[in-house]
Design an enzyme around this catalytic site. Structure first.
Site, PDB file in Angstrom:
ATOM      1  N   LYS A 176       0.826  -1.195   0.000  1.00 21.82           N
ATOM      2  CA  LYS A 176       0.000   0.000   0.000  1.00 21.82           C
ATOM      3  C   LYS A 176       0.868   1.256   0.000  1.00 21.82           C
ATOM      4  O   LYS A 176       1.932   1.307   0.633  1.00 21.82           O
ATOM      5  CB  LYS A 176      -0.910   0.015   1.224  1.00 21.82           C
ATOM      6  N   ASP A 204      -0.571   0.132  -4.419  1.00 16.64           N
ATOM      7  CA  ASP A 204      -1.995   0.457  -4.380  1.00 16.64           C
ATOM      8  C   ASP A 204      -2.193   1.715  -3.531  1.00 16.64           C
ATOM      9  O   ASP A 204      -1.922   1.703  -2.329  1.00 16.64           O
ATOM     10  CB  ASP A 204      -2.760  -0.722  -3.780  1.00 16.64           C
ATOM     11  N   GLU A 230      -2.112   0.841  -8.621  1.00 18.28           N
ATOM     12  CA  GLU A 230      -3.538   0.564  -8.461  1.00 18.28           C
ATOM     13  C   GLU A 230      -4.278   1.736  -7.813  1.00 18.28           C
ATOM     14  O   GLU A 230      -3.788   2.330  -6.856  1.00 18.28           O
ATOM     15  CB  GLU A 230      -3.700  -0.685  -7.588  1.00 18.28           C
ATOM     16  N   GLU A 256     -11.974  -2.014  -8.786  1.00 24.01           N
ATOM     17  CA  GLU A 256     -12.479  -2.843  -7.690  1.00 24.01           C
ATOM     18  C   GLU A 256     -13.662  -2.237  -6.958  1.00 24.01           C
ATOM     19  O   GLU A 256     -14.495  -2.960  -6.405  1.00 24.01           O
ATOM     20  CB  GLU A 256     -11.362  -3.119  -6.672  1.00 24.01           C
ATOM     21  N   HIS A 306     -10.327  -8.344  -7.775  1.00 19.71           N
ATOM     22  CA  HIS A 306     -10.068  -7.861  -6.421  1.00 19.71           C
ATOM     23  C   HIS A 306     -10.590  -8.824  -5.363  1.00 19.71           C
ATOM     24  O   HIS A 306     -11.745  -9.243  -5.409  1.00 19.71           O
ATOM     25  CB  HIS A 306     -10.732  -6.500  -6.240  1.00 19.71           C
ATOM     26  N   GLU A 326      -5.543 -12.022  -6.573  1.00 25.24           N
ATOM     27  CA  GLU A 326      -5.053 -11.460  -5.314  1.00 25.24           C
ATOM     28  C   GLU A 326      -5.152 -12.485  -4.190  1.00 25.24           C
ATOM     29  O   GLU A 326      -6.225 -13.037  -3.944  1.00 25.24           O
ATOM     30  CB  GLU A 326      -5.871 -10.218  -4.978  1.00 25.24           C
TER      31      GLU A 326
END
Length: 374
Positions: A176, A204, A230, A256, A306, A326
């Site tokens: 992240k 992401d 992402e 997502e 997702h 994922e």
């Protein structure tokens, strides 16, 4: 000769899955959300007169779980007495039963559990894994781990989790980003890239950058050989995502958070991503997801669904282009079975249907349940 079957019973239940550690992504650090402490699930268990059973689920993070459960309880009765094999027809009946609240958001997420359960039942009737029933292109899919890369974890914890995932046969690592301190984002991503070497790496931002920041960060990351960036922008900013897709060397992934075919079609039409990330429970189930696969393939997009790997391993295996799935280990306590990873890939289960059954722990976490019968 085919003998028509009928749906005799639908059981809906909602369960709260506690997370061992409160989870934070960029939305927490920007003050828009609180850390996530649980995931709420909607389970649908459907039985037929001929003795077949199907299991499906949807989920909600932070909010919306009770609403999904309430909507499903209101509309599920329309399935009683219907042929479970007429999945598309049944889906339309469910949509019209709840038409006053629309065809996206909570409405479709509630229907997803029922739709997925019908597909599970139909594949079991055929004695085939769901992927084989739908038409698989492969028996395994590339997989990457996300659950070890959240922002509440220190850099050393993220690196250790990445090492464990790679040792467990997982083929990529996603971490992240989206911190208010963009220099810290760059430091963490650079350190993880150095730590894992040539292993595929994704980042992401969870929609927390504005357009200028996303462009600046994308250019900073272009030299790190990322598989994708992402959700750099708000999920509904298709024009902004389209500009980034053109401006950056690193591929852009998004989708997502969208909860309808129409919303994804807008992304595809505007060429707003290189990699599309639909979520079957969010878009209304497998019926809608398969429509999206056709649109995405025609647009020559790559696919990385997702969450919900228990469902998406089957659906991704049906995509003509090589996809990613994922890997989250959060849902493991809910089911008696496990997915296997090997040499960077997730193996498609050989068990009929989805290949999963609810565990006693899932039953223990159930907070409410209702059964609808003929």
């Amino acid at each position: 000769m085919y003998a028509p079957d009928t749906i005799t019973e639908v059981t809906l239940s909602t369960a709260a899955l506690p997370l061992a550690t409160p989870i934070s992504d960029a939305k927490v650090f920007t003050g828009r959300q609180k850390p996530m402490t649980e995931v709420i699930f909607l389970f649908a268990e459907i039985k037929s007169a001929q003795g077949y059973e199907g299991l499906g689920f949807s989920y909600s993070k932070r909010a919306g779980g009770p609403a999904q459960y309430a909507h499903a309880k209101e509309v599920a009765e329309v399935l009683i007495g219907k042929d479970p094999n007429d999945i598309a027809k049944n889906y339309v009946s469910l949509l019209w039963a709840g038409a006053s609240v629309g065809r996206s958001g909570v409405a479709t997420q509630a229907l997803a559990a029922l739709d997925i359960a019908l597909y599970d039942m139909k594949a079991k009737r055929a004695q085939l894994p769901l992927a084989k029933f739908l038409g698989a292109h492969r028996d395994s899919v590339r997989t990457y781990n996300t659950s070890g890369g959240f922002l509440n974890a220190s850099l050393e914890e993220v690196k250790a989790a990445a090492s464990r995932s790679i040792a467990d046969g997982i083929g990529g690592i996603k971490i992240k980003v989206g911190l208010p301190d963009t220099a810290e984002d760059i430091r963490r991503v650079t350190a993880v890239r150095e730590h894992i070497g040539d292993v595929p790496l994704m980042v992401d931002a969870n929609q927390q950058w504005d357009r200028a920041t996303a462009l600046r960060m994308g250019r900073a990351f272009d030299d790190l050989n990322l598989m994708w960036i992402e959700e750099p922008l708000d999920a509904y900013d298709a024009d902004g995502h389209a500009r980034l897709t053109t401006a950056l060397d690193t591929p852009i992934a998004t989708g997502e958070m969208l909860s309808s075919v129409a919303e994804h079609k807008n992304l595809i039409t505007k060429r707003a991503c290189d990699i599309i990330q639909p979520d079957a429970p969010r878009v209304g189930g497998i019926t809608n997801f398969m429509q999206l696969l056709t649109l995405a393939h025609e647009a020559e997009l790559d696919l990385a669904p997702h969450f919900a790997m228990e469902i998406h391993v089957h659906l991704a295996a049906c995509y003509p282009r090589e996809p990613w799935v994922e890997h989250f280990d959060w849902l493991d306590p809910l089911f008696n079975e496990r997915l296997e990873t090997e040499d960077g890939r997730m193996l498609v289960p050989e068990r009929p249907g989805l290949g999963f059954s609810l565990s006693e722990q899932a039953r223990a976490w159930t907070t409410d349940s209702v059964t609808i019968r003929r």
